[in-house]
Design an enzyme around this catalytic site. Structure first.
Site, PDB file in Angstrom:
ATOM      1  N   ASP A  18      50.535 -16.532  24.605  1.00 44.50           N
ATOM      2  CA  ASP A  18      50.288 -17.434  23.465  1.00 44.50           C
ATOM      3  C   ASP A  18      49.049 -16.936  22.723  1.00 44.50           C
ATOM      4  O   ASP A  18      48.239 -16.181  23.275  1.00 44.50           O
ATOM      5  CB  ASP A  18      50.058 -18.883  23.933  1.00 44.50           C
ATOM      6  CG  ASP A  18      49.838 -19.830  22.752  1.00 44.50           C
ATOM      7  OD1 ASP A  18      50.567 -19.702  21.744  1.00 44.50           O
ATOM      8  OD2 ASP A  18      48.932 -20.677  22.808  1.00 44.50           O
ATOM      9  N   SER A  19      48.880 -17.410  21.494  1.00 47.52           N
ATOM     10  CA  SER A  19      47.672 -17.064  20.745  1.00 47.52           C
ATOM     11  C   SER A  19      46.429 -17.648  21.427  1.00 47.52           C
ATOM     12  O   SER A  19      45.326 -17.168  21.197  1.00 47.52           O
ATOM     13  CB  SER A  19      47.767 -17.603  19.316  1.00 47.52           C
ATOM     14  OG  SER A  19      47.913 -19.001  19.342  1.00 47.52           O
TER      15      SER A  19
ATOM     16  N   CYS B 100      54.742 -19.293  22.097  1.00 51.38           N
ATOM     17  CA  CYS B 100      54.040 -19.522  20.835  1.00 51.38           C
ATOM     18  C   CYS B 100      55.084 -19.537  19.729  1.00 51.38           C
ATOM     19  O   CYS B 100      55.818 -18.551  19.560  1.00 51.38           O
ATOM     20  CB  CYS B 100      53.029 -18.397  20.613  1.00 51.38           C
ATOM     21  SG  CYS B 100      52.177 -18.478  19.023  1.00 51.38           S
TER      22      CYS B 100
ATOM     23  N   GLU C  41      41.736 -25.629  19.971  1.00 45.93           N
ATOM     24  CA  GLU C  41      41.050 -24.433  20.484  1.00 45.93           C
ATOM     25  C   GLU C  41      39.545 -24.676  20.619  1.00 45.93           C
ATOM     26  O   GLU C  41      38.880 -24.052  21.435  1.00 45.93           O
ATOM     27  CB  GLU C  41      41.300 -23.226  19.564  1.00 45.93           C
ATOM     28  CG  GLU C  41      42.678 -22.601  19.713  1.00 45.93           C
ATOM     29  CD  GLU C  41      42.865 -21.853  21.036  1.00 45.93           C
ATOM     30  OE1 GLU C  41      41.966 -21.131  21.466  1.00 45.93           O
ATOM     31  OE2 GLU C  41      43.951 -22.037  21.649  1.00 45.93           O
TER      32      GLU C  41
ATOM     33  N   CYS D 188      54.848 -26.489  18.121  1.00 37.86           N
ATOM     34  CA  CYS D 188      53.675 -25.647  18.347  1.00 37.86           C
ATOM     35  C   CYS D 188      53.242 -25.969  19.760  1.00 37.86           C
ATOM     36  O   CYS D 188      53.088 -27.157  20.107  1.00 37.86           O
ATOM     37  CB  CYS D 188      52.557 -25.970  17.360  1.00 37.86           C
ATOM     38  SG  CYS D 188      51.005 -25.125  17.763  1.00 37.86           S
TER      39      CYS D 188
ATOM     40  N   HIS E 182      50.552 -25.778  21.212  1.00 37.28           N
ATOM     41  CA  HIS E 182      49.262 -26.457  21.352  1.00 37.28           C
ATOM     42  C   HIS E 182      49.393 -27.981  21.240  1.00 37.28           C
ATOM     43  O   HIS E 182      48.575 -28.718  21.776  1.00 37.28           O
ATOM     44  CB  HIS E 182      48.292 -26.014  20.252  1.00 37.28           C
ATOM     45  CG  HIS E 182      47.652 -24.674  20.477  1.00 37.28           C
ATOM     46  ND1 HIS E 182      48.347 -23.494  20.481  1.00 37.28           N
ATOM     47  CD2 HIS E 182      46.348 -24.342  20.689  1.00 37.28           C
ATOM     48  CE1 HIS E 182      47.499 -22.494  20.673  1.00 37.28           C
ATOM     49  NE2 HIS E 182      46.279 -22.982  20.800  1.00 37.28           N
TER      50      HIS E 182
HETATM   51  N1  DGL Z   1      50.634 -22.216  20.130  1.00 35.44           N
HETATM   52  C1  DGL Z   1      50.912 -21.586  18.857  1.00 35.44           C
HETATM   53  C2  DGL Z   1      52.279 -22.043  18.348  1.00 35.44           C
HETATM   54  O1  DGL Z   1      53.090 -22.497  19.151  1.00 35.44           O
HETATM   55  C3  DGL Z   1      49.747 -21.825  17.941  1.00 35.44           C
HETATM   56  C4  DGL Z   1      49.631 -20.854  16.873  1.00 35.44           C
HETATM   57  C5  DGL Z   1      48.249 -20.603  16.301  1.00 35.44           C
HETATM   58  O2  DGL Z   1      47.488 -19.870  16.925  1.00 35.44           O
HETATM   59  O3  DGL Z   1      47.988 -21.075  15.197  1.00 35.44           O
HETATM   60  O4  DGL Z   1      52.588 -21.929  17.172  1.00 35.44           O
END
Ligand code: DGL
Length: 288
Positions: free
Chosen positions: A20-21, A83, A168, A202, A204
């Protein structure tokens, strides 16, 4: 003068890679280890370059492909992009161009298709809301994929660009987060009073789930992807024994992040993973 020894940590075995990011993919990883506990795993969060949400196709592809290749180097035969933004903006190029050219024996899976395959089963009114990053929403990936499996659904979308930065930065459970939660939910619900299901598109966003539910009428379902993606991975491994047989199964789990402040990563990650997380910093560009 003594020689310098540089220890570069390598994962052992052939783990499943979860990418993931940042920390959001842990919400998917948690569901995956619940359903598939025996396998070895490595988790990589590109926190040093998160959020991905507002970045271009080119940049998201470049970052994601660097991370995926780093995970291949650690021995992963299979990587799950936990992600949505990377799945929307990098997965197709990786599957159709990068893998055939450089790693034909490896596999990379995303989270959008498995979610689109089942989301229609959650709604009575046939009107759903999709919340995601700007990148995911603008890509139109959910509209295209859901249309394929549930053409009768009316899909309303809303980008929530400030939610990933809140998460984050550890602000997801603070009172200030309520304002931003309400802001985007109001914009979504104004699109139709008949929305009865909201997809958190998302990885997150499950970290805001309690706040999201508190701002919505009780009859609206809020659907997170973790269990959906985990069930789809179980199914994939049953159907692809040639990949499944290459995976090692000692129950080992390792965590890596591209941010040098691993202590902060470990603190948040432990809360979301529901278990102690001790990560290591990596520079994924070193492997390219
Ligand atoms: N968890 C990522 C997603 O599902 C977040 C993306 C981001 O870093 O903006 O889109």
């Amino acid at each position: 003068m003594g020689a310098f020894f540089i220890f570069v940590h390598m994962a052992s075995g052939n783990p499943i890679g979860i990418f993931d990011s940042g920390i959001g993919g842990l919400t998917v990883f948690r569901s995956i280890v619940e359903q598939l506990p025996g396998y070895d795993y490595i988790y990589l969060g590109d926190n040093g370059r998160a959020p991905y949400g507002n970045r271009s196709f080119k940049t998201i592809h470049q970052y994601t492909w660097e991370c995926v290749q780093w995970m291949f180097k650690q021995g992963c035969p299979l990587v799950v992009l936990a992600c949505n933004t990377a799945s929307a903006k990098a997965l197709r190029t990786i599957q159709q161009q990068d893998l055939p050219k450089k790693h034909a024996d490896k596999r990379v899976l995303g989270v959008i298709r498995p979610t689109a395959e089942v989301i229609g089963n959650y709604t009575q009114t046939k009107e759903i809301g999709v919340l995601g990053t700007t990148g995911t929403i603008q890509s139109g990936s959910y509209l295209i994929e859901i249309e394929h499996f549930f053409p009768e659904l009316k899909v309303h979308q809303q980008a929530c660009p400030l939610w990933v930065p809140l998460i984050e930065n550890g602000e997801y459970d603070k009172p200030g987060a309520d304002y931003y939660v309400q802001l985007y939910l109001d914009q979504l619900m104004q699109q139709s009073p008949d929305i009865d299901t909201i997809l958190l598109a998302c990885t997150h966003y499950p970290l805001l789930k309690d706040k999201i539910k508190a701002h919505l009428p009780a009859h609206v379902n809020v659907v997170a992807q973790g269990d959906i993606v985990a069930s789809s991975l179980v199914d994939y491994l049953n159907r692809h024994t040639e990949i499944e047989q290459t995976l090692t199964k000692t129950g080992n789990r390792q965590f890596y992040t591209t941010i040098d402040d691993t202590a902060t990563f470990d603190h948040h990650a432990s809360l979301f993973f529901n278990d102690e997380v001790k990560s290591e910093y990596v520079d994924v560009r070193e492997c390219i």
